[in-house]
Design a protein around this motif. Sequence first.
Motif, PDB file in Angstrom:
ATOM      1  N   PRO A 187       3.377  -2.733 -13.670  1.00 25.77           N
ATOM      2  CA  PRO A 187       2.219  -1.875 -12.749  1.00 25.77           C
ATOM      3  C   PRO A 187       1.366  -1.770 -11.609  1.00 25.77           C
ATOM      4  N   ARG A 188       1.832  -3.322 -10.855  1.00 22.96           N
ATOM      5  CA  ARG A 188       1.405  -3.116  -9.988  1.00 22.96           C
ATOM      6  C   ARG A 188       2.377  -2.482  -8.554  1.00 22.96           C
ATOM      7  N   PHE A 189       3.256  -3.157  -9.187  1.00 24.12           N
ATOM      8  CA  PHE A 189       4.354  -2.143  -8.574  1.00 24.12           C
ATOM      9  C   PHE A 189       5.200  -1.437  -8.571  1.00 24.12           C
ATOM     10  N   MET A 190       4.947  -0.736 -10.159  1.00 22.36           N
ATOM     11  CA  MET A 190       6.037   0.711  -9.919  1.00 22.36           C
ATOM     12  C   MET A 190       4.852   1.754 -10.264  1.00 22.36           C
ATOM     13  N   SER A 191       4.880   2.568  -9.718  1.00 19.88           N
ATOM     14  CA  SER A 191       3.915   3.205  -9.771  1.00 19.88           C
ATOM     15  C   SER A 191       4.055   4.479 -10.807  1.00 19.88           C
ATOM     16  N   HIS A 192       5.129   4.577 -11.880  1.00 24.21           N
ATOM     17  CA  HIS A 192       5.190   6.174 -12.554  1.00 24.21           C
ATOM     18  C   HIS A 192       4.483   5.231 -13.765  1.00 24.21           C
ATOM     19  N   LEU A 193       3.639   3.384 -13.268  1.00 22.16           N
ATOM     20  CA  LEU A 193       3.702   2.564 -14.458  1.00 22.16           C
ATOM     21  C   LEU A 193       2.118   2.544 -14.415  1.00 22.16           C
ATOM     22  N   GLN A 194       1.520   2.610 -16.181  1.00 18.71           N
ATOM     23  CA  GLN A 194      -0.085   2.561 -16.245  1.00 18.71           C
ATOM     24  C   GLN A 194      -0.570   1.304 -16.174  1.00 18.71           C
ATOM     25  N   SER A 195       0.065   1.331 -17.833  1.00 22.39           N
ATOM     26  CA  SER A 195       0.506  -0.390 -18.681  1.00 22.39           C
ATOM     27  C   SER A 195       2.166  -0.680 -19.458  1.00 22.39           C
ATOM     28  N   VAL A 196       1.721  -2.075 -19.269  1.00 22.49           N
ATOM     29  CA  VAL A 196       2.299  -2.612 -20.253  1.00 22.49           C
ATOM     30  C   VAL A 196       1.422  -3.807 -20.990  1.00 22.49           C
TER      31      VAL A 196
ATOM     32  N   LYS B 110       3.043   7.309 -16.144  1.00 20.75           N
ATOM     33  CA  LYS B 110       2.962   8.771 -16.109  1.00 20.75           C
ATOM     34  C   LYS B 110       3.582   9.797 -16.185  1.00 20.75           C
ATOM     35  N   ALA B 111       3.205  11.360 -16.946  1.00 19.37           N
ATOM     36  CA  ALA B 111       3.405  12.459 -16.679  1.00 19.37           C
ATOM     37  C   ALA B 111       3.406  13.318 -15.623  1.00 19.37           C
ATOM     38  N   PRO B 112       3.825  14.313 -15.739  1.00 20.03           N
ATOM     39  CA  PRO B 112       3.974  15.541 -15.134  1.00 20.03           C
ATOM     40  C   PRO B 112       2.292  16.369 -15.352  1.00 20.03           C
ATOM     41  N   ALA B 113       1.804  17.431 -14.783  1.00 19.09           N
ATOM     42  CA  ALA B 113       0.683  17.475 -14.994  1.00 19.09           C
ATOM     43  C   ALA B 113      -0.855  16.816 -16.039  1.00 19.09           C
ATOM     44  N   GLY B 114      -0.770  15.536 -15.382  1.00 22.10           N
ATOM     45  CA  GLY B 114      -1.813  14.594 -15.281  1.00 22.10           C
ATOM     46  C   GLY B 114      -2.120  13.755 -16.490  1.00 22.10           C
ATOM     47  N   ARG B 115      -0.353  14.150 -18.026  1.00 21.60           N
ATOM     48  CA  ARG B 115      -0.268  13.279 -18.923  1.00 21.60           C
ATOM     49  C   ARG B 115      -0.077  12.218 -18.868  1.00 21.60           C
ATOM     50  N   LYS B 116       0.318  11.421 -19.869  1.00 20.35           N
ATOM     51  CA  LYS B 116       0.854  10.311 -19.719  1.00 20.35           C
ATOM     52  C   LYS B 116       1.860  10.423 -20.990  1.00 20.35           C
TER      53      LYS B 116
ATOM     54  N   GLY C 133       1.329 -10.760  -2.345  1.00 22.55           N
ATOM     55  CA  GLY C 133      -0.337 -11.394  -3.105  1.00 22.55           C
ATOM     56  C   GLY C 133      -0.617  -9.941  -2.781  1.00 22.55           C
ATOM     57  N   GLU C 134      -0.122  -8.944  -1.771  1.00 24.93           N
ATOM     58  CA  GLU C 134      -1.358  -7.782  -1.631  1.00 24.93           C
ATOM     59  C   GLU C 134       0.696  -5.998  -1.787  1.00 24.93           C
ATOM     60  N   ILE C 135      -0.133  -4.900  -1.560  1.00 26.34           N
ATOM     61  CA  ILE C 135       0.537  -3.596  -1.029  1.00 26.34           C
ATOM     62  C   ILE C 135      -0.090  -3.309   0.230  1.00 26.34           C
ATOM     63  N   THR C 136       0.883  -3.263   0.947  1.00 25.72           N
ATOM     64  CA  THR C 136       0.155  -2.133   2.210  1.00 25.72           C
ATOM     65  C   THR C 136       0.847  -0.721   2.247  1.00 25.72           C
ATOM     66  N   ARG C 137      -0.523  -0.122   2.060  1.00 29.15           N
ATOM     67  CA  ARG C 137       0.065   1.379   2.197  1.00 29.15           C
ATOM     68  C   ARG C 137      -0.242   1.439   3.251  1.00 29.15           C
ATOM     69  N   SER C 138       1.316   2.977   3.818  1.00 30.20           N
ATOM     70  CA  SER C 138       0.978   3.361   5.487  1.00 30.20           C
ATOM     71  C   SER C 138       2.329   4.307   5.092  1.00 30.20           C
ATOM     72  N   ASP C 139       2.495   4.727   6.219  1.00 27.40           N
ATOM     73  CA  ASP C 139       3.238   6.471   6.443  1.00 27.40           C
ATOM     74  C   ASP C 139       5.116   5.615   5.686  1.00 27.40           C
ATOM     75  N   GLY C 140       4.847   4.441   6.363  1.00 25.68           N
ATOM     76  CA  GLY C 140       6.236   3.402   6.541  1.00 25.68           C
ATOM     77  C   GLY C 140       6.266   2.622   4.866  1.00 25.68           C
ATOM     78  N   SER C 141       5.739   2.831   4.226  1.00 25.17           N
ATOM     79  CA  SER C 141       5.612   2.200   3.589  1.00 25.17           C
ATOM     80  C   SER C 141       4.854   3.315   1.536  1.00 25.17           C
ATOM     81  N   PRO C 142       5.513   4.201   1.144  1.00 25.58           N
ATOM     82  CA  PRO C 142       4.946   5.463   0.359  1.00 25.58           C
ATOM     83  C   PRO C 142       4.698   4.693  -0.273  1.00 25.58           C
ATOM     84  N   ASP C 143       3.601   5.632  -1.187  1.00 28.18           N
ATOM     85  CA  ASP C 143       3.061   4.698  -2.611  1.00 28.18           C
ATOM     86  C   ASP C 143       4.220   5.415  -3.049  1.00 28.18           C
ATOM     87  N   GLY C 144       5.012   5.154  -3.643  1.00 30.42           N
ATOM     88  CA  GLY C 144       6.151   6.154  -4.507  1.00 30.42           C
ATOM     89  C   GLY C 144       6.726   7.615  -4.157  1.00 30.42           C
TER      90      GLY C 144
END
Length: 316
Positions: free
Chosen positions: A167-176, A189-195, A283-294
């Motif tokens: 889940p640290r890098f797979m945006s669709h996962l909440q936990s394993v 994660k599922a549509p409409a805020g469900r899981k 050890g970290e994720i850089t969020r930017s326009d060139g590195s989309p979070d999903g």
Amino acid sequence: MTDSLGIERAGQDRGSEGLARFLGWLSLGLGVTALARREQVSRLTGVDDSPVARQVLAAAGIRELGHAAVLLIPRRARWGAWTRVAGDVLDLAVAGQASKGRRGERRQRLTYTTWALAGITAVDVYTAVRATRGRRGRDANRVYGSVTVNRSTAEAYRFWHDFENLPRFMSHLQSVQTTGDRRSRWTAKAPAGRKVTWDAEIVDDRPGELITWRSVDGARVPNSGSVRFVPAAGGRGTEVRVELGYRVPGGMFGARVAKLFGENPQQQVCDDLRRFKQVIETGEITRSDGSPDGSTVHQQLKQRPAQPLATRGSGR
């Protein structure tokens, strides 16, 4: 296709793509020759005594140029190969009709031409069938991707083998959560805020080489995956090759709707691999326009300029 970060996504089957490209160039050569050297081609094929041979060859040349235009565009190569098959059938029919009125040397030349056409037809059919089957298999339920990371195969394997890191890098996962020696519970994660939650098991585990897993029977979204760790050429770290299989709710219609709203599994795996490379190397994720979070519309709207996202540990 590989981007500037080394993320590779699967396209069409490379073997069939190469064959389609070869046939495209062949069509281009045949088309140009048939138009520019009609008299010589008619003599070579044994139909130089026909008053309509030039017109027929001109039409065939234009058709071959059309085949080339389609086959040299990768996304259209699948049905482009079938247009060549249709043209081959037409050519064989014309050659068969022409052979009825030929004798002697002309008939012999036309026989050689017919055999050559039959061989080309066999190659065209093989290419068309392979391209069609390969694309159906991939488009239906599988996505692929690879990335080269500056870590050893042992380090990359250890990081991925701890599924709680995913889940640290797979945006669709909440936990394993690890629930046993080879079993784990995944929440996504599922549509409409469900899981949605399912249990998975490791089915093949080769330290430093391969991990393969799949959901257990009864999962709401049946899925499977494998990750292979291969030493990169020149000692440049490790090439991580990922293959994911899934069954989209709603079948093909559901897949089309999901893609329309940005839920593209192929794009997601590429985005995930970008984040995996960042996490394991820095050890970290850089969020930017060139590195989309999903790749979803919702995630795109949440983008911010260059903001490091702290994660647990360095992954080393």
